[in-house]
Design an enzyme around this catalytic site. Structure first.
Site, short mmCIF file in Angstrom:
data_model
loop_
_atom_site.label_atom_id
_atom_site.label_comp_id
_atom_site.label_asym_id
_atom_site.label_seq_id
_atom_site.Cartn_x
_atom_site.Cartn_y
_atom_site.Cartn_z
N SER A 59 -8.13 3.74 -0.81
CA SER A 59 -7.30 4.87 -0.38
C SER A 59 -8.39 5.97 -0.41
CB SER A 59 -6.55 5.10 -1.43
OG SER A 59 -6.94 5.25 -2.69
N ASP A 96 -6.99 2.93 3.53
CA ASP A 96 -5.58 2.80 3.26
C ASP A 96 -4.76 4.29 3.08
OD1 ASP A 96 -3.32 1.41 2.53
OD2 ASP A 96 -4.04 1.41 0.25
N ASP A 118 -1.34 7.76 7.83
CA ASP A 118 0.00 7.68 7.10
C ASP A 118 0.54 8.91 7.44
OD1 ASP A 118 2.60 7.33 5.87
OD2 ASP A 118 1.43 6.88 3.96
N GLY A 193 3.21 0.08 -6.36
CA GLY A 193 3.03 0.10 -8.02
C GLY A 193 3.43 -1.04 -8.59
N HIS A 228 3.51 -2.83 3.31
CA HIS A 228 3.01 -2.08 2.10
C HIS A 228 3.70 -2.26 0.79
CE1 HIS A 228 -0.17 0.85 3.80
NE2 HIS A 228 0.20 0.43 4.97
N ASN A 271 -0.43 -5.98 1.93
CA ASN A 271 -1.31 -4.89 1.12
C ASN A 271 -0.87 -5.32 -0.25
OD1 ASN A 271 -1.96 -3.76 3.38
ND2 ASN A 271 -1.18 -1.78 2.61
N ILE A 272 -1.90 -5.64 -1.24
CA ILE A 272 -2.04 -5.86 -2.71
C ILE A 272 -3.00 -5.06 -3.29
CG2 ILE A 272 -2.42 -8.00 -4.23
CD1 ILE A 272 -1.71 -9.73 -1.43
N SER A 274 -1.55 -3.50 -6.95
CA SER A 274 -0.98 -3.75 -8.27
C SER A 274 -1.41 -4.91 -8.80
CB SER A 274 0.26 -3.42 -8.04
OG SER A 274 0.61 -2.13 -7.97
P1 13P Z 1 1.37 -2.91 -4.21
O1 13P Z 1 1.43 -1.51 -5.27
O2 13P Z 1 2.39 -3.46 -4.21
O3 13P Z 1 0.00 -3.77 -4.75
O4 13P Z 1 0.97 -2.06 -2.84
C1 13P Z 1 -0.38 -1.71 -2.38
C2 13P Z 1 -0.42 -1.15 -1.20
O5 13P Z 1 0.47 -0.97 -0.42
C3 13P Z 1 -1.53 -0.57 -0.72
O6 13P Z 1 -1.33 0.39 0.34
O1 G3H Z 2 -0.92 2.42 -1.80
C1 G3H Z 2 -1.83 2.96 -2.45
C2 G3H Z 2 -2.92 2.07 -3.11
O2 G3H Z 2 -2.29 1.31 -4.33
C3 G3H Z 2 -3.99 2.72 -3.63
O3 G3H Z 2 -3.56 3.65 -4.74
O4 G3H Z 2 -4.28 5.83 -4.60
O5 G3H Z 2 -4.35 4.84 -6.68
O6 G3H Z 2 -6.05 4.31 -4.95
P1 G3H Z 2 -4.50 5.06 -5.12
ZN ZN Z 3 0.24 1.43 0.58
#
Ligand code: 13P
Ligand code: G3H
Ligand code: ZN
Length: 326
Positions: A59, A96, A118, A193, A228, A271-272, A274
């Site tokens: 991100s 991201d 986004d 999250g 996501h 996307n993973i 969490s």
């Molecule tokens: P999670 O919080 O479900 O892992 O999603 C991550 C995500 O979408 C990052 O862009």
């Molecule tokens: O979707 C967002 C990701 O989980 C990244 O989160 O902005 O805390 O790095 P972050």
């Molecule tokens: Zn995301």
């Protein structure tokens, strides 16, 4: 920019070929978020060991945390490590949730092979115009772009009241055509999250809206869709975290069965973030609880990295189906 480079100089690839193969093969490419060396190594080792292509994603705030100058060298290190481990798996470096043209441009100029714009919180036309601007800059450099339509459900809200935020399938064709994006994130009931739904004990989480996904696939056949907020929030890790002093009682994610079904459909990228955070936190808490006098970072970050490798392999082999596809 002082240290501008093209991603091919780092040994990276864009997502075009990855998605083409994933669509044909009925699996999804994993996109794992990382912030530091142990996460990056864990992801790479897990993907090398399961022979999976991988999208390394950061991100804007993760890029700041790792340092924008340092980050491309981390990605180059990851590519070299994969080779040294004996497997040249395809590796993309992806921004991201990019929020502006300037951020996307800065990432592209420093060596990212893929970016997300986004604009999902903007009205349709504004989102499309902003995304188009990024696509024009990116495509001139053979960088792929992910857009987003629809807003992911907030963790605080009743799922039913979020209905208007689901992606509207009737908007997808026009968005894809207007923007020229290479893939599209949609909202079908996932959320970011570790606390994705409010469920009472014994209650099932609301199922993903596969009807929307199917309608989208009908309107843009063969077009790569992105999911996501797709962590499953493994109860095993939540239990460990709580057992070793943490407090994550209501953590809940997307059931693995639903992710498997999504991976076999037009969803080409999952996307993973969490789940990786949970695996790491569980192990660090365990080490500190069992050995309160430990203060060598290798002794707690090492087991955390090992657990992440295990988790990544499990996901690739048993959830996304990307194992053996590199
Ligand atoms: P999670 O919080 O479900 O892992 O999603 C991550 C995500 O979408 C990052 O862009
Ligand atoms: O979707 C967002 C990701 O989980 C990244 O989160 O902005 O805390 O790095 P972050
Ligand atoms: Zn995301």
């Amino acid at each position: 920019m002082a240290d501008a480079r093209h991603y091919t100089e780092l040994g990276l690839v864009n997502t075009k070929e990855m998605f083409k193969k994933a669509m044909a093969g009925g699996y999804a490419v994993p996109a794992y978020n990382f912030n530091n060396m142990e996460q990056l190594q864990g992801i790479i080792m897990g993907c090398v060991e399961s022979k999976s292509p991988v999208i390394l994603q950061v991100s804007g705030s993760a890029r700041k945390y790792a340092d924008p100058t340092f980050l491309p060298y981390m990605a180059m290190g990851a590519v070299q490590m994969a080779k040294a481990l004996g497997a040249g798996i395809p590796i993309a470096l992806h921004l991201d949730h990019g929020g502006s043209f300037e951020l996307a441009k800065s990432c592209i100029d420093s060596g990212f092979s893929s970016v997300m714009l986004d604009g999902s919180h903007h009205p349709f036309e504004e989102n499309a115009a902003l995304t188009r601007q990024v696509v024009d800059y990116a495509h001139e450099r053979d960088v792929t772009v992910e857009g987003e339509l629809g807003v992911l459900a907030g963790v605080e809200d009743e799922v039913s009241s979020e209905a208007s935020h689901y992606t509207k399938p009737e908007e997808v064709e026009e968005f894809v055509e207007k923007t020229g994006v290479d893939s599209l994130a949609i909202s079908i009931g996932t959320s970011h999250g570790a606390f994705k739904f409010k469920v009472k004990p014994g209650e099932e989480v609301p199922p993903l809206r596969f009807d929307i996904l199917e309608e989208v696939a009908k309107r843009v056949p063969g077009f790569p869709i992105v999911l996501h907020g797709a962590s499953s929030v493994e109860p095993e890790y939540v239990k460990l975290i709580n057992a070793f002093g943490g407090k994550m009682d209501d953590a809940v994610g997307i059931p693995v069965e639903q992710l498997r079904r999504a991976a076999q459909s037009s969803v080409c990228k999952i996307n993973i973030d969490s789940d990786g955070r949970l695996a790491i936190t569980a192990m660090i808490r365990k080490v500190f609880t069992e050995n309160p006098s430990e203060f060598d970072p290798r002794k707690y970050l090492g087991p955390a990295r090992d657990e992440l490798i295990k988790m990544v392999k499990y996901k690739n082999e048993h959830v996304l189906g990307s194992a053996g596809q590199a």
